[in-house]
Design a protein around this motif. Sequence first.
Motif, short mmCIF file in Angstrom:
data_model
loop_
_atom_site.label_atom_id
_atom_site.label_comp_id
_atom_site.label_asym_id
_atom_site.label_seq_id
_atom_site.Cartn_x
_atom_site.Cartn_y
_atom_site.Cartn_z
N VAL A 1 -74.23 38.52 -49.84
CA VAL A 1 -73.93 37.96 -48.33
C VAL A 1 -72.81 37.33 -48.47
CG1 VAL A 1 -74.57 36.79 -46.06
CG2 VAL A 1 -76.32 38.42 -47.31
N PHE A 2 -71.81 37.52 -47.43
CA PHE A 2 -70.42 36.74 -47.76
C PHE A 2 -70.08 36.41 -46.19
CE2 PHE A 2 -65.92 36.65 -47.40
CZ PHE A 2 -65.22 36.54 -48.89
N GLY B 1 -70.19 50.79 -41.26
CA GLY B 1 -71.87 50.23 -40.74
C GLY B 1 -72.44 49.35 -41.77
N ARG B 2 -71.64 48.48 -42.33
CA ARG B 2 -72.21 47.46 -42.88
C ARG B 2 -72.87 46.06 -42.13
NH1 ARG B 2 -70.01 46.78 -48.27
NH2 ARG B 2 -69.99 48.95 -49.09
N PRO B 3 -73.99 45.79 -42.51
CA PRO B 3 -74.70 44.75 -41.69
C PRO B 3 -73.74 43.55 -41.60
CG PRO B 3 -76.21 45.47 -43.58
CD PRO B 3 -74.70 46.01 -43.84
N TRP B 4 -73.53 42.90 -40.32
CA TRP B 4 -72.75 41.70 -40.08
C TRP B 4 -73.52 41.09 -38.90
CZ3 TRP B 4 -70.95 41.13 -35.20
CH2 TRP B 4 -70.84 42.07 -34.33
N THR B 5 -73.37 39.69 -38.79
CA THR B 5 -73.84 39.17 -37.53
C THR B 5 -72.83 37.94 -37.32
OG1 THR B 5 -75.92 37.96 -36.85
CG2 THR B 5 -75.30 37.66 -38.95
N ALA C 1 -80.67 46.96 -45.83
CA ALA C 1 -79.95 47.69 -45.98
C ALA C 1 -79.48 48.26 -47.28
CB ALA C 1 -78.80 46.96 -45.23
N TYR C 2 -79.42 47.03 -48.35
CA TYR C 2 -79.28 47.59 -49.48
C TYR C 2 -80.09 48.33 -50.22
CZ TYR C 2 -78.12 46.15 -54.47
OH TYR C 2 -77.70 45.99 -55.76
N ARG C 3 -81.32 48.19 -50.01
CA ARG C 3 -82.43 49.50 -50.39
C ARG C 3 -81.96 50.77 -49.80
NH1 ARG C 3 -87.55 45.76 -48.87
NH2 ARG C 3 -87.69 44.29 -50.62
N ASP C 4 -81.66 50.61 -48.55
CA ASP C 4 -81.36 52.07 -48.22
C ASP C 4 -79.99 52.71 -48.86
OD1 ASP C 4 -83.34 51.76 -46.26
OD2 ASP C 4 -82.28 51.34 -44.68
#
Length: 383
Positions: A111-112, A171-175, A374-377
């Motif tokens: 996570v960055f 489509g990378r997860p972000w918040t 997400a990493y597992r997917d």
Amino acid sequence: MRVAFDVAQTCTQKAGCGYYADSLAQALAETADIERLILLHHFGSWINFETAAGTAIESERVSAPFKGLSHEAGRDAWKAIQQGTREFPESPQIVHSCSYRAPRTPGIPLVFTVHDVCFWTHPEFTTEANRIECQTGLLDALKHATGFIFVSKHARDEFEKVTGGWLAHTGRPWTVIHSAPRRFPETNHSPANIPERYWLAVGSVEPRKNYEAILDAHEIYCRAVDQPAPLLIAGSRGWLSDDIHRRIAALPDTQVRYLGFVSDEDLGYLYRHSLGCLFPSWYEGFGLPVIEAMANGCPVICSDRASIPEVAGDAALYIDPADPRSISDAMAQIHSRPDLYSNLRQKGLNRSQAFTWAKTAQKTAAFYQTVVRAYRDIRRSDD
């Protein structure tokens, strides 16, 4: 969850990223969802010569496997981790970068945190060395990070602008998870030689903080009101600041005083007893002094641009950072109207309650779960 957390920047004199890492680490250590917090006092290419001053948390759930490692040992450890020839200490399920470093973390999602992209959008406010360092880290993150945390909606929007919609495309997860004010020790002990009434400016002395406008505004204010209050500046000496320091040195210290870097205890006192905090910054990813001032009952005069309105809401007096007279006018209003001072003080206290490190830590821990899934997917799809 077992989390490896970057606190490398807390080992030196802290600025924004270091304060973020230290405060979030302290809050995560108190978050129920974190089974193990592994503090990393060396991180990627950020290898310290000394780690003794870095974040320290006394808890059975917290470890610090790199604290005390020499520069050479820290460098060698990270080289081996990135090459996959050394196991990551204590087998974390996720790694969190806070310092614009995005090393390879084989088999573990990264996570960055993106604090801002000023080095791309406003290169005139940075040095070449800083631009190269931050650009390299962010480009590495596009290759190595699974998820991204932005400290403001503005930071996220700027990121998408400069990367051509990279988040939407990949489509990378972000918040977006806001930062929060630090917890300052309560004290009635005044730092040495502090006047009874004063204005306060907080932040490293560097171009984007707009200290030229602060000094111009203070001069105008001093000519416009009876018994003007002096200006105190609390912040470390930043880059490209020689001219502003020469200007400060030429002024009488009864008018403007440069305090340099101050302790948390002293900064808390300065906020709580100030007539107001001046923050006409050209650009911020968040704007920590704004919410810290508010949390300590200090009225705020701040810029009307970048992330600052997102943080300050309706609890500040907004000014045009390009117009010192707009700053001095706001100062004169607070100076001459006790009712306005009290109103802004209360609005700021109310506004600051929406920003706490406990909330930030809870949202961060929840995002870790999203990133792990997400990493597992991603790994399954690669297989």
